[in-house]
Design a protein around this motif. Structure first.
Motif, PDB file in Angstrom:
ATOM      1  N   GLY A  93      44.872  26.358  48.431  1.00 35.85           N
ATOM      2  CA  GLY A  93      45.560  26.105  48.758  1.00 35.85           C
ATOM      3  C   GLY A  93      45.472  25.902  49.938  1.00 35.85           C
ATOM      4  N   GLY A  94      44.408  25.644  50.913  1.00 36.67           N
ATOM      5  CA  GLY A  94      43.762  25.297  52.536  1.00 36.67           C
ATOM      6  C   GLY A  94      44.259  23.680  52.220  1.00 36.67           C
ATOM      7  N   ASP A  95      44.345  23.162  53.456  1.00 32.28           N
ATOM      8  CA  ASP A  95      44.233  21.876  53.971  1.00 32.28           C
ATOM      9  C   ASP A  95      42.838  21.606  54.646  1.00 32.28           C
ATOM     10  N   GLY A  96      42.273  22.627  54.695  1.00 34.14           N
ATOM     11  CA  GLY A  96      40.627  21.684  55.640  1.00 34.14           C
ATOM     12  C   GLY A  96      39.844  20.979  55.037  1.00 34.14           C
ATOM     13  N   GLU A  97      39.351  20.343  56.046  1.00 31.38           N
ATOM     14  CA  GLU A  97      38.378  19.684  54.731  1.00 31.38           C
ATOM     15  C   GLU A  97      37.348  19.820  54.377  1.00 31.38           C
ATOM     16  N   ASP A  98      37.216  20.566  53.936  1.00 28.45           N
ATOM     17  CA  ASP A  98      36.025  21.267  52.439  1.00 28.45           C
ATOM     18  C   ASP A  98      36.959  21.049  51.497  1.00 28.45           C
ATOM     19  N   GLU A  99      38.236  21.942  51.424  1.00 35.01           N
ATOM     20  CA  GLU A  99      39.611  21.601  50.771  1.00 35.01           C
ATOM     21  C   GLU A  99      40.029  20.458  50.259  1.00 35.01           C
ATOM     22  N   VAL A 100      39.717  19.738  51.458  1.00 35.02           N
ATOM     23  CA  VAL A 100      40.038  18.635  51.494  1.00 35.02           C
ATOM     24  C   VAL A 100      39.463  17.641  50.356  1.00 35.02           C
ATOM     25  N   GLU A 101      38.259  17.823  50.604  1.00 36.03           N
ATOM     26  CA  GLU A 101      36.905  16.995  50.645  1.00 36.03           C
ATOM     27  C   GLU A 101      36.828  17.413  48.289  1.00 36.03           C
TER      28      GLU A 101
END
Length: 625
Positions: free
Chosen positions: A65-73
């Motif tokens: 559920g995170g919105d960091g760069e890794d999670e978005v990618e």
């Protein structure tokens, strides 16, 4: 190809999404090849499904559920995985379902022992299942594999334990409930709907501690209620009791308040929907809605007292603005409540007409140039009443228009006032002539505003020019609706008013805004059938439009404008063939008039449009030589 297949699977299974993604295109192509030319080769296909679903689970070093760069990618990586699995799912949906069913059973029976990343991955797969297997399997499930596929989201909604470990899982659960609302309705015993509603109503749903997801869950709750309002009808008293604490509103901007004003708007809408469609008599519905409305009215009046006190002691602007925002929110809640009514359960059938008329009266009394901040919310509430009421609103219409017009002092607010006027005329038609609203004056003011500030041929480059453009469009649209609704007597109340308004429309028909051009010319064409004295002016305008510099054969917008020109010319020609011919020959050379008359007589539709465009192109080329 077969030699590369196994190494490709090894790469796909790598925990680094960047590496794993490198072989997806190859595996997708190879699977497509196998399914087409070697349909009995199932071993590799099953390995791909297992690997794809395994890689769908987030790595432990990522935040679910995170919105960091890794999670978005990683979400982009999932999209690629779904595309790969879709090649298999379209041909072999049973292979996908065979792999997902055990995963579903594991998650729904394992409770809190299942890692959150595996739960979230499964819910995400089910949410996007229509991208993996044929979507019609989930829309109209039949026997066999389709029925098994449609059962997956139901099993999750029935059996998943929301234990609060991960707010993102709570959101996905409710997203599933709304995405597969049709499947829920098709269940022979819709017990799962009250089960989901119960989850919505406690700390698993709209009372969840995480503010980041609460707003989305509140929206989904409102959507869920509106989709299943009939099934939830018997539970109306219980649900409203649970919602009551969330309906409290306060003028203080309390940062610790559970719900934002927008969230509360959805709660008011959901509550009103439950009341209107609940198993209640019309008297009980009126009582419940009346209690909500009375509470809002009391809070609004308290806010007004606080506002006047703040101004008397010359409080700072921030304090005054906060009170005005609170009052505007209350008007917004009233609007949201009105969305509960429809044709099946109208405001009149629920005995709620007087309740809403008292509210609009209160809000209009408060609206003034000093309280102009309340204009937008008051106007939106008036829009909602026009949608929800019939002639019951007529005695109040003049007062509504007077107050809205008093505060609509700039182009943007005038634009929205014209839209509101258009809505009322389109609905009530000739009844507006006896409502006390001076439609002629509204159109006269709009006509002056449309032409006073700048020349029409200047394109919109900034906000003020864009606002003027929208006023011009709203003006001609309102004029068209007035004419089409047989309200033209409103333009004959003052000598010269009709000519003034129509002349403004004629100027807009010759402007560079093609949207305004089309509607303005339609107005002139219609009024010419009612008032033949305007036929000559309409003809001159229609003949001039295709010669304007921005009308070119290669422009799609120009084609639409010329089509309107042809429709206008055809209408004028059919209404008075001899008079049209004489007028045409007086305005254009004989050769051109003969060609145009021939086209109007012998051609129709796109062929006529094309011929008229060609005639003017030839005329333009001759002038250039």
């Amino acid at each position: 190809m077969a030699g590369l297949a196994e190494p490709a699977l090894v790469v796909l299974n790598n925990e680094d999404p960047d590496l794993s993604c490198m072989c997806i295109d190859y595996i997708r192509a190879y699977c497509s090849f196998l399914l087409k030319f070697h349909p009995n080769e199932t071993n590799f296909i099953e390995k791909v499904i297992r690997a794809g679903l395994q890689r769908y689970v987030m790595n432990d070093d990522m935040t679910v559920g995170g919105d960091g760069e890794d999670e978005v990618e990683f979400q982009e990586f999932r999209r690629e995985l779904r595309s790969m699995l879709n090649v298999i799912g379209l041909k072999r949906p049973e292979a996908i379902i065979n792999a997902v069913e055990p995963w579903t059973a594991e998650v729904t029976s394992g409770g809190s022992s299942i890692p959150v990343n595996r739960i979230e991955a499964l819910l995400n797969v089910i949410f996007h299942l229509h991208e993996i297997i044929p979507s019609n399997m989930l829309q109209s499930p039949r026997e066999g594999i389709s029925q098994r596929a449609a059962r997956l989201p139901i099993v999750i909604l029935e059996g998943l334990v929301l234990d609060g470990r991960c707010p993102a899982i709570h959101v996905l659960y409710f997203e599933l409930a709304c995405r597969y609302e049709r499947l829920l309705v098709l269940q022979p015993q819709p017990v799962v709907i009250p089960h989901i509603a119960a989850a919505f109503l406690d700390q698993r749903g709209i009372s969840i501690s995480s503010a980041n997801v609460r707003t989305r869950i509140v929206y989904l709750f409102c959507r869920f209620v509106k989709s299943h309002k009939t099934v939830l009808g018997p539970l109306v008293s219980e649900v409203i009791t649970r919602l009551a604490p969330l309906l409290a509103v306060s003028p203080q901007a309390d940062t610790n308040q559970l719900l934002s004003p927008e969230d509360q708007g959805y709660i008011f809408e959901a509550t009103a929907t439950l009341i209107v469609f609940g198993d209640l008599t019309s008297e009980m519905k009126s009582q419940y809605v009346g209690e909500l409305a009375s509470t809002l009215a009391m809070k609004f009046e308290n806010g007004l007292v606080e506002l006047n006190t703040a101004r008397a002691r010359k409080a700072d602007e921030e304090t005054i603005q906060a009170i005005l925002q609170f009052m505007s929110n209350i008007i917004g809640y009233s609007s949201r409540m009105s969305k509960a009514f429809n044709n099946a359960q109208s405001m009149k059938a629920c005995n709620c007409i007087d309740i809403y008329l008292r509210l609009i009266k209160l809000y209009l009394e408060t609206l003034s140039p000093q309280n102009a901040f309340l204009l937008e919310s008051t106007r939106q509430f008036a829009h909602r009443l026009v949608v929800s009421m019939e002639n019951e609103l007529m005695p109040y219409m003049n007062g509504i228009f007077d107050k809205l017009a008093l505060v609509s002092t700039d182009l943007d607010s005038m634009h929205h006032l014209l839209i509101f006027c258009h809505q009322t005329v389109a609905k009530y038609k000739k009844a507006m002539l006896t409502s006390g609203v001076d439609l002629g004056n509204v159109l006269a003011i709009a006509a002056r505003a449309s032409l006073q500030e700048q020349e029409n041929n200047i394109p919109a480059k900034d906000d003020s020019q864009r606002a003027l453009l929208y006023v011009q469009r709203a003006f001609v649209q309102l004029l068209y609706t007035v004419i089409a609704s047989d309200c033209t007597p409103a333009l004959n109340t003052t000598p010269g008013l009709l000519d003034h308004v129509l002349e403004s429309a004629a100027r807009l028909a010759l402007s560079s805004d093609q949207t305004a051009q089309k509607v303005a010319l339609s107005c002139l064409a219609k009024i010419s059938l009612i008032t033949p004295s305007w036929s000559a002016r309409t003809l001159r305008v229609a003949l001039e439009i295709p010669s304007l510099s921005h009308i070119t054969p290669s422009d799609a917008g120009s084609t639409l404008v010329v089509h309107e020109v042809c429709a206008t010319l055809t209408s004028l020609h059919q209404s008075d063939p001899d008079g049209f011919t004489r007028a045409l020959r007086e305005l254009v050379p004989n050769g051109f008039s003969d060609q145009l008359l021939s086209a109007l007589t012998n051609l129709k539709g796109k062929n006529l449009d094309k011929q008229v465009m060609n005639l003017y192109s030839s005329l333009r080329n001759q002038s250039a030589q």
